[in-house]
Motif scaffolding. Sequence first.
Motif, short mmCIF file in Angstrom:
data_model
loop_
_atom_site.label_atom_id
_atom_site.label_comp_id
_atom_site.label_asym_id
_atom_site.label_seq_id
_atom_site.Cartn_x
_atom_site.Cartn_y
_atom_site.Cartn_z
N HIS A 256 9.51 -20.75 -2.69
CA HIS A 256 9.84 -22.17 -2.86
C HIS A 256 11.09 -22.53 -2.07
CE1 HIS A 256 10.00 -26.02 -5.02
NE2 HIS A 256 11.30 -25.82 -5.13
N ALA A 257 12.14 -21.72 -2.25
CA ALA A 257 13.42 -21.99 -1.57
C ALA A 257 13.28 -21.88 -0.06
CB ALA A 257 14.49 -21.03 -2.07
N SER A 258 12.57 -20.86 0.40
CA SER A 258 12.40 -20.64 1.84
C SER A 258 11.66 -21.80 2.49
CB SER A 258 11.65 -19.33 2.10
OG SER A 258 12.36 -18.23 1.57
N LEU A 259 10.59 -22.28 1.83
CA LEU A 259 9.82 -23.40 2.38
C LEU A 259 10.67 -24.66 2.48
CD1 LEU A 259 6.32 -22.99 0.66
CD2 LEU A 259 7.01 -22.31 2.96
N GLN A 283 23.31 -19.08 0.13
CA GLN A 283 23.49 -18.60 1.50
C GLN A 283 23.27 -17.09 1.59
OE1 GLN A 283 27.44 -20.29 2.07
NE2 GLN A 283 26.65 -21.70 3.60
N ASP A 284 23.81 -16.35 0.62
CA ASP A 284 23.66 -14.89 0.63
C ASP A 284 22.20 -14.49 0.43
OD1 ASP A 284 26.37 -14.71 0.98
OD2 ASP A 284 26.82 -14.21 -1.11
N THR A 285 21.52 -15.18 -0.49
CA THR A 285 20.14 -14.82 -0.82
C THR A 285 19.17 -15.14 0.31
OG1 THR A 285 20.64 -15.32 -3.14
CG2 THR A 285 18.32 -15.08 -2.57
N TYR A 286 19.43 -16.24 1.01
CA TYR A 286 18.49 -16.70 2.04
C TYR A 286 19.08 -16.64 3.45
CZ TYR A 286 16.09 -18.02 -2.14
OH TYR A 286 15.48 -17.96 -3.36
N LEU A 287 19.94 -15.64 3.64
CA LEU A 287 20.61 -15.48 4.94
C LEU A 287 19.59 -15.30 6.07
CD1 LEU A 287 23.40 -15.30 6.26
CD2 LEU A 287 23.33 -12.83 5.92
N HIS A 288 18.50 -14.56 5.78
CA HIS A 288 17.48 -14.31 6.82
C HIS A 288 16.83 -15.61 7.27
CE1 HIS A 288 15.56 -14.36 2.91
NE2 HIS A 288 14.39 -14.58 3.48
N ILE A 290 18.22 -18.67 6.98
CA ILE A 290 19.26 -19.48 7.63
C ILE A 290 19.46 -19.04 9.07
CG2 ILE A 290 21.73 -20.04 7.57
CD1 ILE A 290 21.45 -19.76 4.43
N ARG A 291 19.46 -17.72 9.29
CA ARG A 291 19.63 -17.21 10.67
C ARG A 291 18.46 -17.63 11.55
NH1 ARG A 291 21.91 -11.19 9.11
NH2 ARG A 291 24.12 -11.74 9.10
N GLU A 292 17.26 -17.59 11.00
CA GLU A 292 16.09 -18.00 11.76
C GLU A 292 16.18 -19.48 12.12
OE1 GLU A 292 11.25 -17.65 11.23
OE2 GLU A 292 12.55 -16.35 10.03
N LEU A 293 16.66 -20.28 11.18
CA LEU A 293 16.83 -21.72 11.44
C LEU A 293 17.91 -21.98 12.48
CD1 LEU A 293 16.55 -23.05 7.77
CD2 LEU A 293 14.92 -23.43 9.62
N VAL A 298 19.55 -23.71 18.05
CA VAL A 298 20.06 -23.48 19.40
C VAL A 298 19.09 -24.05 20.43
CG1 VAL A 298 20.58 -21.71 21.12
CG2 VAL A 298 21.44 -21.46 18.79
N ASP A 299 17.79 -23.81 20.21
CA ASP A 299 16.77 -24.35 21.13
C ASP A 299 16.80 -25.87 21.15
OD1 ASP A 299 15.95 -21.79 21.70
OD2 ASP A 299 14.33 -21.79 20.20
N ILE A 300 16.95 -26.47 19.98
CA ILE A 300 16.99 -27.94 19.89
C ILE A 300 18.22 -28.48 20.61
CG2 ILE A 300 17.23 -29.90 18.30
CD1 ILE A 300 15.64 -28.18 16.24
N VAL A 301 19.37 -27.83 20.40
CA VAL A 301 20.61 -28.27 21.06
C VAL A 301 20.47 -28.18 22.58
CG1 VAL A 301 23.03 -27.65 21.45
CG2 VAL A 301 22.13 -27.69 19.12
N MET A 302 19.91 -27.06 23.05
CA MET A 302 19.77 -26.89 24.50
C MET A 302 18.84 -27.94 25.10
SD MET A 302 21.78 -24.54 25.43
CE MET A 302 22.87 -25.14 24.14
#
Length: 309
Positions: A256-259, A283-288, A290-293, A298-302
């Motif tokens: 649920h949180a990841s989606l 943040q600690d629980t869903y660090l993986h 957050i990193r993917e996002l 970065v792609d969006i910014v570029m």
Amino acid sequence: MTGNTTDKETLFCDYYTQWVDVYKEGAIRDVTMKKYKLTEAWLSKLIPDLRLADMDRVNYQKLINGYAEYHERQTTMDFHHQLKGAILDAVDEGLIQRDPTRKAIIKGRPPREKKTKYLNQFELHAVLADLDLGTKPSWDWLILLVAKTGLRFSEALGLTPADFDFVHQTLSVSKTWDYKNGGGFVPTKNASSVRKVQLDWQLIMQLSALLKDLPENEPIFVNGKVYNSTANNVLARHCEHAEVPVISIHGLRHTHASLLLFAGVSIASVSKRLGHASMNTTQDTYLHVIRELENKDVDIVMRALSTLI
């Protein structure tokens, strides 16, 4: 300890047991207290005859090594931290000459292969499509509710029809069901866990029909003794039937949180919805996730910068 017969000849096991009783009893949650009691049991197994006077760096390292033979490194680290508080107090009281925990090497078994903790959107859809939602409350209904709200298992068990506000499309979480200790309503995990969770209109329609004739203040999903393993087994069968990775009921909360995070919902909003004590927990629980996002950002910014020329 000061004011009693504890001295350097006292067994470390006895000192630690007394330290837990004096400083931890009544000051920490039951689940944390059980961890201290487990540590006591391991001390009795690994160093039953070690005196306070003999607790030096070598003997402490041997103790840690002995524990590490049976546990992963992170679990050994937790064991080390639970011992350290008592040991530092013993050093302050002059019962141990120097801090034996200094520069301790924390070892441990290689971590087991991590089970899948959450499903992606398509996998979750396949599981929910496999549910058999009858006219009475069931484990399948609880699975749907947790998937759509991110509630903890004990919070879902503690729900009564009175907790649902169908007009405002909200669900009030104010208590849990103590399924581990024979049942009954108990407080939520922390103050932040008391919250209102917004529900989607489809779930509102389904639940209003399901709950209309049920007693207002009795738990919806409890009928006798309840076991977490029973619900997990039901979910596992649906996962297997839908040909997706098998996850637990708690894994539905992670799903649920990841989606929500992948959909662009802020960490603050997700944290509030889950009833976390702070955003740091989220943040600690869903660090993986957050990193993917962040990589996507970065792609969006570029792409955005490349259009400025």
